[in-house]
Design a protein around this motif. Structure first.
Motif, PDB file in Angstrom:
ATOM      1  N   CYS A 124    -107.901-124.221  10.469  1.00 57.62           N
ATOM      2  CA  CYS A 124    -107.665-125.613  10.839  1.00 57.62           C
ATOM      3  C   CYS A 124    -108.719-126.137  11.811  1.00 57.62           C
ATOM      4  O   CYS A 124    -108.841-127.344  12.000  1.00 57.62           O
ATOM      5  CB  CYS A 124    -106.282-125.775  11.465  1.00 57.62           C
ATOM      6  SG  CYS A 124    -104.909-125.674  10.287  1.00 57.62           S
ATOM      7  N   TYR A 125    -109.458-125.234  12.455  1.00 56.19           N
ATOM      8  CA  TYR A 125    -110.478-125.653  13.410  1.00 56.19           C
ATOM      9  C   TYR A 125    -111.833-125.621  12.714  1.00 56.19           C
ATOM     10  O   TYR A 125    -112.430-124.557  12.538  1.00 56.19           O
ATOM     11  CB  TYR A 125    -110.494-124.741  14.631  1.00 56.19           C
ATOM     12  CG  TYR A 125    -109.208-124.739  15.414  1.00 56.19           C
ATOM     13  CD1 TYR A 125    -108.935-125.736  16.337  1.00 56.19           C
ATOM     14  CD2 TYR A 125    -108.261-123.740  15.228  1.00 56.19           C
ATOM     15  CE1 TYR A 125    -107.747-125.743  17.055  1.00 56.19           C
ATOM     16  CE2 TYR A 125    -107.073-123.739  15.937  1.00 56.19           C
ATOM     17  CZ  TYR A 125    -106.821-124.743  16.853  1.00 56.19           C
ATOM     18  OH  TYR A 125    -105.652-124.737  17.550  1.00 56.19           O
ATOM     19  N   SER A 126    -112.309-126.787  12.304  1.00 59.21           N
ATOM     20  CA  SER A 126    -113.598-126.863  11.621  1.00 59.21           C
ATOM     21  C   SER A 126    -114.763-126.941  12.595  1.00 59.21           C
ATOM     22  O   SER A 126    -115.852-126.456  12.298  1.00 59.21           O
ATOM     23  CB  SER A 126    -113.622-128.092  10.695  1.00 59.21           C
ATOM     24  OG  SER A 126    -113.366-129.288  11.433  1.00 59.21           O
ATOM     25  N   GLU A 143    -103.201-132.146  12.878  1.00 59.23           N
ATOM     26  CA  GLU A 143    -102.554-132.450  11.599  1.00 59.23           C
ATOM     27  C   GLU A 143    -102.490-131.210  10.708  1.00 59.23           C
ATOM     28  O   GLU A 143    -101.480-130.953  10.050  1.00 59.23           O
ATOM     29  CB  GLU A 143    -103.315-133.566  10.892  1.00 59.23           C
ATOM     30  CG  GLU A 143    -103.223-134.908  11.597  1.00 59.23           C
ATOM     31  CD  GLU A 143    -103.804-136.037  10.764  1.00 59.23           C
ATOM     32  OE1 GLU A 143    -103.965-135.830   9.542  1.00 59.23           O
ATOM     33  OE2 GLU A 143    -104.096-137.108  11.320  1.00 59.23           O
ATOM     34  N   CYS A 144    -103.564-130.437  10.689  1.00 60.66           N
ATOM     35  CA  CYS A 144    -103.603-129.242   9.850  1.00 60.66           C
ATOM     36  C   CYS A 144    -102.541-128.239  10.272  1.00 60.66           C
ATOM     37  O   CYS A 144    -101.807-127.688   9.442  1.00 60.66           O
ATOM     38  CB  CYS A 144    -104.993-128.610   9.922  1.00 60.66           C
ATOM     39  SG  CYS A 144    -105.186-127.089   8.973  1.00 60.66           S
ATOM     40  N   GLN A 154     -98.936-129.630   9.632  1.00 56.87           N
ATOM     41  CA  GLN A 154     -98.638-129.644   8.198  1.00 56.87           C
ATOM     42  C   GLN A 154     -98.361-128.235   7.687  1.00 56.87           C
ATOM     43  O   GLN A 154     -97.559-128.046   6.772  1.00 56.87           O
ATOM     44  CB  GLN A 154     -99.814-130.245   7.422  1.00 56.87           C
ATOM     45  CG  GLN A 154    -100.022-131.732   7.631  1.00 56.87           C
ATOM     46  CD  GLN A 154     -98.997-132.585   6.891  1.00 56.87           C
ATOM     47  OE1 GLN A 154     -98.056-132.074   6.287  1.00 56.87           O
ATOM     48  NE2 GLN A 154     -99.180-133.894   6.941  1.00 56.87           N
ATOM     49  N   ARG A 155     -98.980-127.246   8.270  1.00 55.56           N
ATOM     50  CA  ARG A 155     -98.771-125.863   7.843  1.00 55.56           C
ATOM     51  C   ARG A 155     -97.451-125.309   8.359  1.00 55.56           C
ATOM     52  O   ARG A 155     -96.799-124.511   7.686  1.00 55.56           O
ATOM     53  CB  ARG A 155     -99.934-124.995   8.333  1.00 55.56           C
ATOM     54  CG  ARG A 155     -99.895-123.559   7.811  1.00 55.56           C
ATOM     55  CD  ARG A 155    -101.140-122.819   8.238  1.00 55.56           C
ATOM     56  NE  ARG A 155    -101.230-122.735   9.685  1.00 55.56           N
ATOM     57  CZ  ARG A 155    -102.355-122.443  10.344  1.00 55.56           C
ATOM     58  NH1 ARG A 155    -103.468-122.244   9.682  1.00 55.56           N
ATOM     59  NH2 ARG A 155    -102.364-122.372  11.655  1.00 55.56           N
ATOM     60  N   GLU A 172    -107.687-133.784  13.559  1.00 57.58           N
ATOM     61  CA  GLU A 172    -107.665-133.059  12.297  1.00 57.58           C
ATOM     62  C   GLU A 172    -107.029-131.680  12.459  1.00 57.58           C
ATOM     63  O   GLU A 172    -106.265-131.230  11.596  1.00 57.58           O
ATOM     64  CB  GLU A 172    -109.076-132.911  11.731  1.00 57.58           C
ATOM     65  CG  GLU A 172    -109.653-134.186  11.148  1.00 57.58           C
ATOM     66  CD  GLU A 172    -110.335-135.033  12.206  1.00 57.58           C
ATOM     67  OE1 GLU A 172    -110.237-134.664  13.411  1.00 57.58           O
ATOM     68  OE2 GLU A 172    -110.956-136.051  11.855  1.00 57.58           O
ATOM     69  N   ASP A 173    -107.346-131.023  13.571  1.00 59.84           N
ATOM     70  CA  ASP A 173    -106.761-129.699  13.800  1.00 59.84           C
ATOM     71  C   ASP A 173    -105.259-129.790  14.026  1.00 59.84           C
ATOM     72  O   ASP A 173    -104.488-128.973  13.522  1.00 59.84           O
ATOM     73  CB  ASP A 173    -107.450-129.001  14.973  1.00 59.84           C
ATOM     74  CG  ASP A 173    -107.496-129.866  16.228  1.00 59.84           C
ATOM     75  OD1 ASP A 173    -107.160-131.063  16.136  1.00 59.84           O
ATOM     76  OD2 ASP A 173    -107.888-129.341  17.292  1.00 59.84           O
TER      77      ASP A 173
END
Length: 260
Positions: A84-86, A230-231, A234-235, A227-228
Motif C-alpha cells: 500500500c506504500y508506493s 485508502e489502500c 479497503q484491505r 492513497e496508503d
C-alpha cells in the motif's frame, strides 16, 4: 534497567591474550615498547571492533523499534514493505510500520480504524449509516441538537444507545445540529456503507538521529496523500461493506486541502 551487552575493548583482549603467553625473558609481554606487545596490541584491536559490532547487533538490531542495519531482514520476515506504500519511506516510518505489524491486534470497531490511521499519520472520523426504519424514525427533519453530553447517545436510533454524531463523524457538541441518522428512504444495502472523513494529511519532516531521515536522500518535507490510508482500510474493512472517503473536512491551512 535495560539489558546491555558487556562490551570489551581491544585493550581488554590484548591484556587477556598477553596473560596466556609463556613467562620468561624471551616473552617481554609487560613492556609496551617491545615488538611482542605492539604486535599483540595491533592484532587484538580488531577483536575489540568485532566485540563492539556484536554488542551493536544485540543491543540495537535485535530491537525492531530502533533497528537500522537489519531492518530489511526484519521487514522480509514480517511481509514488509506493505504494498500500500508506493512512495519511499524514511527509516523511522519503516520502523513504525514494523512495530505496528508485529503488535497489531485485528478488530472491526470504529476506534480500531481511527487508531490505524493515526499510526500512519492521518486524523479521521467515521460515519455509519442505516436505512429508514418505521417505528424508529419519523418523517421530516429527524436531526437533533446536542445537549452538552459528549458523547451523546440516543436509544431510538439503530440500536439502543447508538452514538449521535455530527457530519464529520465526531460527537455532536452542545447546541450543534447532528448528522442525519440515516440515508432516508433507500435500499437496505445502505447499512453496508460507511464514510471515512479525512481531516489531516501526513506531513513527514526531515529528522536527524535514530529513526530519522537520510541526508541527500530524504526531502525536508514530504506531504503524504491518502492513497496508503485508502489502500489499508479497503484491505482491512469488513468484506461486505463499502467505504466512502470524504476530504471535504480538510482545514484551509492544510497544504493539501482539497486534494484527495
Amino acid at each position: 534497567m535495560s539489558d546491555r551487552h558487556l562490551r570489551r575493548s581491544g585493550d581488554d583482549y590484548r591484556d587477556a591474550f598477553l596473560e596466556l603467553l609463556p613467562q620468561g625473558q624471551a616473552w617481554p609481554k609487560h613492556t609496551m615498547d617491545s615488538v611482542l606487545w605492539q604486535v599483540c596490541d595491533g592484532l587484538c584491536d580488531y577483536w575489540g571492533f568485532v566485540d563492539s559490532r556484536a554488542a551493536d547487533l544485540l543491543e540495537q538490531e535485535s530491537d525492531p523499534r530502533i533497528t537500522q542495519e537489519l531492518l530489511p531482514d526484519w521487514e522480509r520476515n514480517w511481509g514488509l514493505p506493505d504494498p500500500c506504500y508506493s512512495a519511499p519511506q524514511t527509516i523511522g516510518e519503516r520502523q513504525r510500520a514494523l512495530v505496528m505489524r508485529m503488535t497489531l491486534l485485528g478488530a472491526q470497531s470504529r476506534q480500531f480504524y481511527i487508531d490505524v490511521a493515526a499510526e500512519i499519520g492521518y486524523s479521521i472520523t467515521i460515519t455509519e449509516y442505516r436505512p429508514f426504519m418505521v417505528g424508529l424514525d419519523r418523517c421530516g427533519d429527524n436531526r437533533v441538537y446536542g445537549d452538552g453530553s459528549v458523547p451523546m447517545f440516543s436509544p431510538t436510533w439503530f440500536w439502543p444507545y447508538a452514538p449521535i454524531i455530527n457530519p464529520n463523524g465526531e460527537p455532536v457538541g452542545d447546541g450543534e445540529l447532528s448528522e442525519w441518522p440515516n440515508y432516508g428512504l433507500g435500499p437496505p444495502e445502505n447499512r453496508f456503507y460507511w464514510t471515512v472523513h479525512v481531516h489531516k494529511t501526513s506531513l513527514t519532516w526531515f529528522r536527524v538521529g535514530a529513526g530519522g531521515g537520510q541526508t541527500g536522500i530524504d526531502p525536508h518535507l514530504r506531504i503524504g496523500h491518502a492513497e496508503d490510508l485508502e489502500c489499508i482500510l479497503q484491505r482491512w474493512k469488513p468484506a461486505h461493506t463499502e467505504i466512502i472517503f470524504d476530504y471535504s473536512g480538510l482545514t484551509p491551512d492544510d497544504p493539501t486541502a482539497g486534494t484527495p
